[in-house]
Motif scaffolding. Structure first.
Motif, PDB file in Angstrom:
ATOM      1  N   GLY A 198      39.292  25.671  28.793  1.00  0.00           N
ATOM      2  CA  GLY A 198      39.922  24.963  29.894  1.00  0.00           C
ATOM      3  C   GLY A 198      39.542  25.395  31.286  1.00  0.00           C
ATOM      4  N   LEU A 199      39.550  26.683  31.560  1.00  0.00           N
ATOM      5  CA  LEU A 199      39.248  27.182  32.906  1.00  0.00           C
ATOM      6  C   LEU A 199      37.797  27.611  33.065  1.00  0.00           C
ATOM      7  CD1 LEU A 199      42.465  29.285  33.550  1.00  0.00           C
ATOM      8  CD2 LEU A 199      41.953  26.976  34.345  1.00  0.00           C
ATOM      9  N   MET A 200      37.023  27.540  31.994  1.00  0.00           N
ATOM     10  CA  MET A 200      35.652  28.041  32.027  1.00  0.00           C
ATOM     11  C   MET A 200      34.606  26.954  32.278  1.00  0.00           C
ATOM     12  SD  MET A 200      35.841  30.545  28.704  1.00  0.00           S
ATOM     13  CE  MET A 200      34.108  30.931  28.707  1.00  0.00           C
ATOM     14  N   ILE A 201      34.953  25.698  32.061  1.00  0.00           N
ATOM     15  CA  ILE A 201      33.940  24.651  32.058  1.00  0.00           C
ATOM     16  C   ILE A 201      33.218  24.526  33.392  1.00  0.00           C
ATOM     17  CG2 ILE A 201      34.991  23.304  30.225  1.00  0.00           C
ATOM     18  CD1 ILE A 201      35.805  21.410  32.597  1.00  0.00           C
ATOM     19  N   PRO A 202      31.982  24.100  33.365  1.00  0.00           N
ATOM     20  CA  PRO A 202      31.172  23.787  32.204  1.00  0.00           C
ATOM     21  C   PRO A 202      30.754  25.049  31.447  1.00  0.00           C
ATOM     22  CG  PRO A 202      29.843  23.626  34.175  1.00  0.00           C
ATOM     23  CD  PRO A 202      31.243  23.906  34.624  1.00  0.00           C
ATOM     24  N   VAL A 203      30.520  24.875  30.158  1.00  0.00           N
ATOM     25  CA  VAL A 203      30.100  25.977  29.291  1.00  0.00           C
ATOM     26  C   VAL A 203      28.854  25.534  28.540  1.00  0.00           C
ATOM     27  CG1 VAL A 203      30.731  27.427  27.327  1.00  0.00           C
ATOM     28  CG2 VAL A 203      32.466  26.814  29.013  1.00  0.00           C
ATOM     29  N   VAL A 204      27.861  26.422  28.467  1.00  0.00           N
ATOM     30  CA  VAL A 204      26.646  26.149  27.706  1.00  0.00           C
ATOM     31  C   VAL A 204      26.551  27.181  26.593  1.00  0.00           C
ATOM     32  CG1 VAL A 204      24.133  25.989  27.770  1.00  0.00           C
ATOM     33  CG2 VAL A 204      25.473  25.226  29.743  1.00  0.00           C
ATOM     34  N   GLU A 205      26.359  26.682  25.377  1.00  0.00           N
ATOM     35  CA  GLU A 205      26.293  27.528  24.194  1.00  0.00           C
ATOM     36  C   GLU A 205      24.951  27.296  23.496  1.00  0.00           C
ATOM     37  OE1 GLU A 205      29.896  27.954  21.520  1.00  0.00           O
ATOM     38  OE2 GLU A 205      28.564  26.737  20.273  1.00  0.00           O
ATOM     39  N   VAL A 207      26.126  31.088  26.630  1.00  0.00           N
ATOM     40  CA  VAL A 207      25.038  31.557  27.493  1.00  0.00           C
ATOM     41  C   VAL A 207      25.517  31.646  28.935  1.00  0.00           C
ATOM     42  CG1 VAL A 207      22.721  31.039  28.333  1.00  0.00           C
ATOM     43  CG2 VAL A 207      23.318  30.554  25.956  1.00  0.00           C
ATOM     44  N   GLN A 208      26.250  30.624  29.369  1.00  0.00           N
ATOM     45  CA  GLN A 208      26.781  30.611  30.732  1.00  0.00           C
ATOM     46  C   GLN A 208      28.005  29.710  30.805  1.00  0.00           C
ATOM     47  OE1 GLN A 208      23.527  29.512  33.439  1.00  0.00           O
ATOM     48  NE2 GLN A 208      23.749  31.571  34.244  1.00  0.00           N
ATOM     49  N   TYR A 209      28.797  29.957  31.851  1.00  0.00           N
ATOM     50  CA  TYR A 209      29.919  29.067  32.131  1.00  0.00           C
ATOM     51  C   TYR A 209      30.187  29.082  33.624  1.00  0.00           C
ATOM     52  CZ  TYR A 209      32.784  33.327  32.168  1.00  0.00           C
ATOM     53  OH  TYR A 209      33.302  34.573  32.448  1.00  0.00           O
ATOM     54  N   GLY A 210      30.892  28.059  34.093  1.00  0.00           N
ATOM     55  CA  GLY A 210      31.158  27.935  35.536  1.00  0.00           C
ATOM     56  C   GLY A 210      29.918  27.435  36.247  1.00  0.00           C
ATOM     57  N   GLN A 211      29.347  28.245  37.087  1.00  0.00           N
ATOM     58  CA  GLN A 211      28.098  27.899  37.769  1.00  0.00           C
ATOM     59  C   GLN A 211      26.935  28.096  36.801  1.00  0.00           C
ATOM     60  OE1 GLN A 211      27.560  26.688  40.816  1.00  0.00           O
ATOM     61  NE2 GLN A 211      29.660  26.787  41.535  1.00  0.00           N
ATOM     62  N   ILE A 212      26.230  27.029  36.489  1.00  0.00           N
ATOM     63  CA  ILE A 212      25.140  27.083  35.527  1.00  0.00           C
ATOM     64  C   ILE A 212      23.821  27.285  36.256  1.00  0.00           C
ATOM     65  CG2 ILE A 212      23.947  25.819  33.692  1.00  0.00           C
ATOM     66  CD1 ILE A 212      26.893  26.662  33.063  1.00  0.00           C
ATOM     67  N   ASP A 213      23.069  28.287  35.813  1.00  0.00           N
ATOM     68  CA  ASP A 213      21.778  28.626  36.401  1.00  0.00           C
ATOM     69  C   ASP A 213      20.674  28.158  35.451  1.00  0.00           C
ATOM     70  OD1 ASP A 213      19.496  29.771  37.442  1.00  0.00           O
ATOM     71  OD2 ASP A 213      20.209  31.829  37.314  1.00  0.00           O
ATOM     72  N   PRO A 214      19.893  27.149  35.846  1.00  0.00           N
ATOM     73  CA  PRO A 214      18.859  26.626  34.950  1.00  0.00           C
ATOM     74  C   PRO A 214      17.807  27.672  34.571  1.00  0.00           C
ATOM     75  CG  PRO A 214      18.603  25.696  37.145  1.00  0.00           C
ATOM     76  CD  PRO A 214      19.888  26.468  37.137  1.00  0.00           C
ATOM     77  N   PHE A 215      17.553  28.637  35.448  1.00  0.00           N
ATOM     78  CA  PHE A 215      16.570  29.673  35.141  1.00  0.00           C
ATOM     79  C   PHE A 215      17.064  30.584  34.021  1.00  0.00           C
ATOM     80  CE2 PHE A 215      15.751  28.503  39.582  1.00  0.00           C
ATOM     81  CZ  PHE A 215      14.452  28.042  39.444  1.00  0.00           C
TER      82      PHE A 215
END
Length: 81
Positions: free
Chosen positions: A50-57, A63-71
């Motif tokens: 809920g408070l973490m999105i966006p989330v990438v798994e 792998v990351q959540y909140g501010q997503i770094d493409p690098f």
């Protein structure tokens, strides 16, 4: 094929930005699939992210959540290949 799970929800500006970045990353890496999951469709996912999105798994690991770094996402994809 590598699968990035992208946890998101409607009306989320960070999620829209993150999706654009993930699409760029997937264009640079062959065999990467983005699976978008709306956490609002599941009470369990809403409670978990809920408070973490966006989330990438990737491969069951966040792998990351909140501010997503493409690098960073790109680097993780390289490590897993």
């Amino acid at each position: 094929m590598k699968k990035l799970i992208f946890y998101t929800r409607n009306q989320c500006s960070l999620c829209r930005d993150a999706k654009e970045m993930l699409l760029l990353v997937s264009d640079l890496h062959e065999g990467v699939e983005i699976v978008e999951v709306d956490i609002d469709e599941s009470d369990e996912l809403t409670e978990r992210f809920g408070l973490m999105i966006p989330v990438v798994e990737l491969d069951g690991e966040i792998v990351q959540y909140g501010q997503i770094d493409p690098f960073e996402i790109s680097n993780r994809l390289h490590e897993k290949s």
